[in-house]
Design a protein around this motif. Sequence first.
Motif, PDB file in Angstrom:
ATOM      1  N   THR A  22       0.850  -1.195   0.000  1.00  0.00           N
ATOM      2  CA  THR A  22       0.000   0.000   0.000  1.00  0.00           C
ATOM      3  C   THR A  22       0.886   1.246   0.000  1.00  0.00           C
ATOM      4  OG1 THR A  22      -0.143   0.029   2.414  1.00  0.00           O
ATOM      5  CG2 THR A  22      -1.876  -1.143   1.231  1.00  0.00           C
ATOM      6  N   THR A  23       0.414   2.288  -0.674  1.00  0.00           N
ATOM      7  CA  THR A  23       1.132   3.565  -0.729  1.00  0.00           C
ATOM      8  C   THR A  23       0.288   4.607  -0.021  1.00  0.00           C
ATOM      9  OG1 THR A  23       2.092   2.924  -2.860  1.00  0.00           O
ATOM     10  CG2 THR A  23       2.243   5.233  -2.250  1.00  0.00           C
ATOM     11  N   ILE A  24       0.785   5.116   1.118  1.00  0.00           N
ATOM     12  CA  ILE A  24       0.006   5.975   2.004  1.00  0.00           C
ATOM     13  C   ILE A  24       0.677   7.333   2.107  1.00  0.00           C
ATOM     14  CG2 ILE A  24      -0.948   6.219   4.326  1.00  0.00           C
ATOM     15  CD1 ILE A  24      -0.663   3.161   4.614  1.00  0.00           C
ATOM     16  N   MET A  25      -0.063   8.396   1.777  1.00  0.00           N
ATOM     17  CA  MET A  25       0.447   9.755   1.970  1.00  0.00           C
ATOM     18  C   MET A  25       0.051  10.231   3.361  1.00  0.00           C
ATOM     19  SD  MET A  25      -0.132  13.289  -0.223  1.00  0.00           S
ATOM     20  CE  MET A  25       1.157  12.916  -1.417  1.00  0.00           C
ATOM     21  N   LEU A  26       1.042  10.708   4.103  1.00  0.00           N
ATOM     22  CA  LEU A  26       0.830  11.218   5.451  1.00  0.00           C
ATOM     23  C   LEU A  26       0.839  12.745   5.395  1.00  0.00           C
ATOM     24  CD1 LEU A  26       3.350   8.807   7.204  1.00  0.00           C
ATOM     25  CD2 LEU A  26       0.873   8.514   7.022  1.00  0.00           C
ATOM     26  N   ASP A  27      -0.363  13.332   5.381  1.00  0.00           N
ATOM     27  CA  ASP A  27      -0.553  14.781   5.308  1.00  0.00           C
ATOM     28  C   ASP A  27      -0.157  15.348   3.945  1.00  0.00           C
ATOM     29  OD1 ASP A  27      -1.704  15.367   7.776  1.00  0.00           O
ATOM     30  OD2 ASP A  27       0.229  15.380   8.788  1.00  0.00           O
ATOM     31  N   CYS A  28      -0.680  16.527   3.653  1.00  0.00           N
ATOM     32  CA  CYS A  28      -0.278  17.256   2.440  1.00  0.00           C
ATOM     33  C   CYS A  28      -0.310  18.748   2.776  1.00  0.00           C
ATOM     34  CB  CYS A  28      -1.174  16.913   1.243  1.00  0.00           C
ATOM     35  SG  CYS A  28      -2.929  16.860   1.581  1.00  0.00           S
ATOM     36  N   GLY A  29       0.674  19.151   3.594  1.00  0.00           N
ATOM     37  CA  GLY A  29       0.779  20.542   4.012  1.00  0.00           C
ATOM     38  C   GLY A  29       1.245  21.439   2.877  1.00  0.00           C
ATOM     39  N   SER A  94      -0.014   9.463  -8.735  1.00  0.00           N
ATOM     40  CA  SER A  94      -1.247   8.766  -9.110  1.00  0.00           C
ATOM     41  C   SER A  94      -1.295   7.367  -8.505  1.00  0.00           C
ATOM     42  CB  SER A  94      -1.359   8.678 -10.632  1.00  0.00           C
ATOM     43  OG  SER A  94      -0.341   7.851 -11.177  1.00  0.00           O
ATOM     44  N   THR A  95      -0.170   6.878  -7.990  1.00  0.00           N
ATOM     45  CA  THR A  95      -0.135   5.535  -7.393  1.00  0.00           C
ATOM     46  C   THR A  95      -0.495   5.556  -5.911  1.00  0.00           C
ATOM     47  OG1 THR A  95       2.226   5.736  -6.831  1.00  0.00           O
ATOM     48  CG2 THR A  95       1.684   4.859  -9.007  1.00  0.00           C
ATOM     49  N   ILE A  96      -0.758   6.720  -5.352  1.00  0.00           N
ATOM     50  CA  ILE A  96      -1.097   6.808  -3.925  1.00  0.00           C
ATOM     51  C   ILE A  96      -2.484   6.200  -3.697  1.00  0.00           C
ATOM     52  CG2 ILE A  96      -1.623   8.400  -2.039  1.00  0.00           C
ATOM     53  CD1 ILE A  96       0.544  10.232  -3.173  1.00  0.00           C
ATOM     54  N   ASP A  97      -2.563   5.301  -2.725  1.00  0.00           N
ATOM     55  CA  ASP A  97      -3.829   4.639  -2.419  1.00  0.00           C
ATOM     56  C   ASP A  97      -4.670   5.434  -1.437  1.00  0.00           C
ATOM     57  OD1 ASP A  97      -3.239   2.236  -3.950  1.00  0.00           O
ATOM     58  OD2 ASP A  97      -1.757   1.794  -2.405  1.00  0.00           O
ATOM     59  N   VAL A  98      -4.014   6.027  -0.438  1.00  0.00           N
ATOM     60  CA  VAL A  98      -4.743   6.659   0.667  1.00  0.00           C
ATOM     61  C   VAL A  98      -3.968   7.889   1.133  1.00  0.00           C
ATOM     62  CG1 VAL A  98      -5.439   6.359   3.073  1.00  0.00           C
ATOM     63  CG2 VAL A  98      -5.811   4.514   1.470  1.00  0.00           C
ATOM     64  N   ILE A  99      -4.705   8.930   1.527  1.00  0.00           N
ATOM     65  CA  ILE A  99      -4.113  10.110   2.170  1.00  0.00           C
ATOM     66  C   ILE A  99      -4.701  10.208   3.576  1.00  0.00           C
ATOM     67  CG2 ILE A  99      -3.801  12.605   2.109  1.00  0.00           C
ATOM     68  CD1 ILE A  99      -4.127  12.525  -0.897  1.00  0.00           C
ATOM     69  N   LEU A 100      -3.828  10.264   4.589  1.00  0.00           N
ATOM     70  CA  LEU A 100      -4.251  10.428   5.977  1.00  0.00           C
ATOM     71  C   LEU A 100      -3.953  11.855   6.421  1.00  0.00           C
ATOM     72  CD1 LEU A 100      -2.840   7.096   7.495  1.00  0.00           C
ATOM     73  CD2 LEU A 100      -5.068   7.501   6.427  1.00  0.00           C
ATOM     74  N   ILE A 101      -4.966  12.550   6.939  1.00  0.00           N
ATOM     75  CA  ILE A 101      -4.823  13.955   7.344  1.00  0.00           C
ATOM     76  C   ILE A 101      -4.787  14.037   8.866  1.00  0.00           C
ATOM     77  CG2 ILE A 101      -5.815  16.263   7.205  1.00  0.00           C
ATOM     78  CD1 ILE A 101      -4.923  15.188   4.516  1.00  0.00           C
ATOM     79  N   SER A 102      -3.788  14.738   9.407  1.00  0.00           N
ATOM     80  CA  SER A 102      -3.664  14.833  10.865  1.00  0.00           C
ATOM     81  C   SER A 102      -4.376  16.055  11.446  1.00  0.00           C
ATOM     82  CB  SER A 102      -2.191  14.837  11.271  1.00  0.00           C
ATOM     83  OG  SER A 102      -1.505  15.925  10.682  1.00  0.00           O
ATOM     84  N   ASN A 103      -4.383  17.181  10.747  1.00  0.00           N
ATOM     85  CA  ASN A 103      -5.125  18.353  11.224  1.00  0.00           C
ATOM     86  C   ASN A 103      -5.383  19.291  10.047  1.00  0.00           C
ATOM     87  OD1 ASN A 103      -2.931  20.589  11.207  1.00  0.00           O
ATOM     88  ND2 ASN A 103      -1.959  18.947  12.382  1.00  0.00           N
ATOM     89  N   TYR A 104      -6.244  20.283  10.254  1.00  0.00           N
ATOM     90  CA  TYR A 104      -6.691  21.118   9.130  1.00  0.00           C
ATOM     91  C   TYR A 104      -5.604  22.007   8.565  1.00  0.00           C
ATOM     92  CZ  TYR A 104      -7.856  23.967  13.317  1.00  0.00           C
ATOM     93  OH  TYR A 104      -7.831  24.612  14.526  1.00  0.00           O
TER      94      TYR A 104
END
Length: 614
Positions: A22-29, A94-104
């Motif tokens: 799995t390819t998981i993005m952790l935040d996108c600040g 484009s291969t990212i499966d999921v993005i997890l957001i920690s805060n706004y």
Amino acid sequence: MKLYCLSGHPTLPCNVLKFKSTTIMLDCGLDTTSVLQFLPLPLVHSPRLSKLPGWVSKDGTINLEKELKECAGRVFVDSQPEFCLPERELLDLSTIDVILISNYHCMMALPYITEHTGFTGSVYATEPTLQIGRLLMEELVNFMERVPKAQSATCWKNKEIQRVLPGPLKDAVEVLTWKTCYSIQDVNSALSKVQLVGYSQKVELFGAVQVTPLSSGYSLGSSNWIIQSHYEKVSYVSGSSLLTTHPQPMDQSSLKNSDVLILTGLTQMPTANPDGMLGDFCSNLAMTIRAGGNVLVPCYSSGVIYDLLECLYQFIENANLGSTPFYFLSPVANSSLEFSQIFAEWLCHNKQSKVYLPEPPFPHAELIQTNKLKHYPSIHGDFSTDFRQPCVVFTGHPSLRFGDVVHFMELWGKSSLNTIIFTEPDFSYLDALAPYQPLSMKCVYCPIDTRLNFHQVSKLLKEVQPLHVVCPEQYTQPPPSQSHRSDLMLELQPPPMPYRRCSVLGLPFRRRYERIHLLPELAKSLVPSEIKPGVSLATVSAVLQSKDNKHTLQPVPKPLPLPPSKKRKRVVEEPPEVLAPKPLLSGSVPLEAFLAVLHKVRVSLKTLNTYLAC
């Protein structure tokens, strides 16, 4: 397992974790500090800004008068402000499966990722994070679209030209990746991909891993994330706080027994005590009002402003400021104040209990009812008729480059009676004020950052004891301005693994085990043999089926008997032959019994030795 770092800003992270297919993005600040290189966007025509001279190189060979303007010894870009995006060339987004957001605050680059990279995955965030993040994005778009600039500046980004520009524009990094703001259509489309989760809710990703959000204690709905399989556990700690403020307290116990802990989002002001900063804020505000001046507070429309208003609620009467008007200006001011009151389950226990009395969790509701606090979408309309001085104005943007704050800087900047108080730590106040020089109004710097400091995080890591810690390289060395302060860095054993923008880390542990399920009918056929006290062993012959990252042992199918036939027919496609499983041997061979059997069947020892030698 690999970690890709796409952002160089430690408090506005964007990392990608590859874990179990799995390819998981952790935040996108979104790094908004780049806007400090641009001129402000005034709401009304500014003769001062329009008369700034253009920049020409000393030898006259480079003329960028239409793109760059000089002000008080600094050079600024005269175009629509641009933002520094996360790195997009390090891997295929484009291969990212999921993005997890920690805060706004760590989701402001989401439209750039989901709308312009071919992204087809899912985004997970808590409800307050989604709703307040939406407000911040809508506010940003509003600030940009109501003061558009026709010209765009691109020539200065040429590497040969940027090399001869004066600092800090000369030192700006990744300028070719800078982009103007997204549209409201991009915002709506990006947020439609968000799936809501609650604290401690387990979400399974493709049968491979589970992700779980935990309260981080920093802001409404802010989360740390646990990413785990059956035998591995990765913790992602971003933007956390142990202080008692309005959000739910931080969940620390769930972080224990992590193989890897990815740490980011520590305080940007490790030497500033938040309580002391609140005291300085109130005292400087009172001094200015009593002297007949106005107070300008550049701030975001959510977050610290709730704590500032609560502090002022207790301070106003004691300081005899009951008749002083307080104004909150933002396109989303009303929504922000209302959201803070309805997300009761995401608040700390004391504020949750008020809801059942019933009372509003935050005291700014009473300030609004008594007309001590008034909120408006902009300086136009009702605000222009209700406005009276001296007063206190809370408005955005903290960078002083766009929003209603630009108007008040032009309006109040020439009087030494007025004061601007910086409370947001994201921007250098000296850089923010640079295009307004010379400035007569007083400036007070009271940065309030409730996130973990180095002492708190060191204590936390001793308690949760992860095997390995991964963090931005800024945390592994003292700040450049305080190189002697070894207490302002992480000192761990083993040392943390540092990363920087565009780096790729191989995380230091390997997967050793995988969980496999036995079907009941196969389990019934097993005959365990005890090989030592408490340990039994059984051989099994089965077919391994893997589907959706789940593995199951099934009985070996028996070959189908062929139907009897007198005439032989031509077989178009023969079924695959299923061979009977061969018996399996385990354990050590009892040598004496083995030789006795061989002697019995008349196999000489000489023949056996010759066979073994071959």
